[in-house]
Design an enzyme around this catalytic site. Structure first.
Site, mmCIF file in Angstrom:
data_model
loop_
_atom_site.group_PDB
_atom_site.id
_atom_site.type_symbol
_atom_site.label_atom_id
_atom_site.label_comp_id
_atom_site.label_asym_id
_atom_site.label_seq_id
_atom_site.Cartn_x
_atom_site.Cartn_y
_atom_site.Cartn_z
ATOM 1 C CG HIS A 22 -1.766 1.181 1.370
ATOM 2 N ND1 HIS A 22 -2.007 1.767 2.583
ATOM 3 C CD2 HIS A 22 -2.444 1.913 0.454
ATOM 4 C CE1 HIS A 22 -2.804 2.812 2.407
ATOM 5 N NE2 HIS A 22 -3.069 2.914 1.124
ATOM 6 C CG ASP A 30 6.778 8.094 -23.605
ATOM 7 O OD1 ASP A 30 8.004 7.951 -23.416
ATOM 8 O OD2 ASP A 30 6.231 9.217 -23.624
ATOM 9 C CG ASP A 64 -3.530 5.180 -1.272
ATOM 10 O OD1 ASP A 64 -4.571 5.204 -0.573
ATOM 11 O OD2 ASP A 64 -2.397 5.268 -0.785
ATOM 12 C CE1 TYR A 113 11.581 12.084 -18.040
ATOM 13 C CE2 TYR A 113 12.914 14.063 -17.981
ATOM 14 C CZ TYR A 113 12.196 13.126 -18.694
ATOM 15 O OH TYR A 113 12.092 13.250 -20.052
#
Length: 144
Positions: A22, A30, A64, A113
């Site tokens: 959790h 991509d 979540d 990123y």
């Protein structure tokens, strides 16, 4: 073969999804994403587009519901107010598959990123559309 599982779910991807707890996150990215230099847990799905991978993951993994944001995408670097076509597709899939309302939060490119580097795993797809990247925060299964 297993009954009821999307065949896109490779053994490596199934293992990662099962091993996650959790609050752990998984990134679906991509073909242009610098995945190999971003993680030690890289799962490749080269012949699969990102929406297909997202749908397969969400077919067995809950998002979540205890956090404000459980899905993150990368902002269009040239137009931060633009909601890229790939991200619109992701939002449609989330709306169709998830029982709770989850809006995708867009992150600036370099923030995305950095966020993805902390993911449990990165799944690199063959997605060719720009900004075909999403991070999902795993939820818990409902009580029996």
């Amino acid at each position: 073969m297993l009954i009821g599982l999307d065949p896109i779910l490779s053994p490596e991807l199934l293992y990662a999804l099962r091993a996650m707890g959790h609050g752990d996150e998984i990134a679906i990215v991509d073909a242009n994403y610098p995945a190999s230099s971003s993680t030690e847990q890289l799962i490749r799905l080269d012949g699969v587009d990102a929406p297909m991978a997202l749908k397969a993951v969400l077919s067995i993994t809950p998002l979540d519901i205890y956090v404000e944001d459980a899905a993150f995408s990368m902002q269009d670097a040239g137009d931060p107010d633009n909601f890229p076509a790939a991200v619109q597709t992701f939002q449609t899939i989330i709306n169709d598959v998830c029982s709770s309302n989850h809006n995708i939060k867009q992150l600036e490119r370099f923030a995305f990123y950095e966020h993805a580097k902390n993911a449990f795993a990165i799944v690199q797809t063959g997605e060719t559309r720009h900004y075909g990247n999403i991070i999902l925060k795993k939820g818990v299964l409902p009580s029996a």
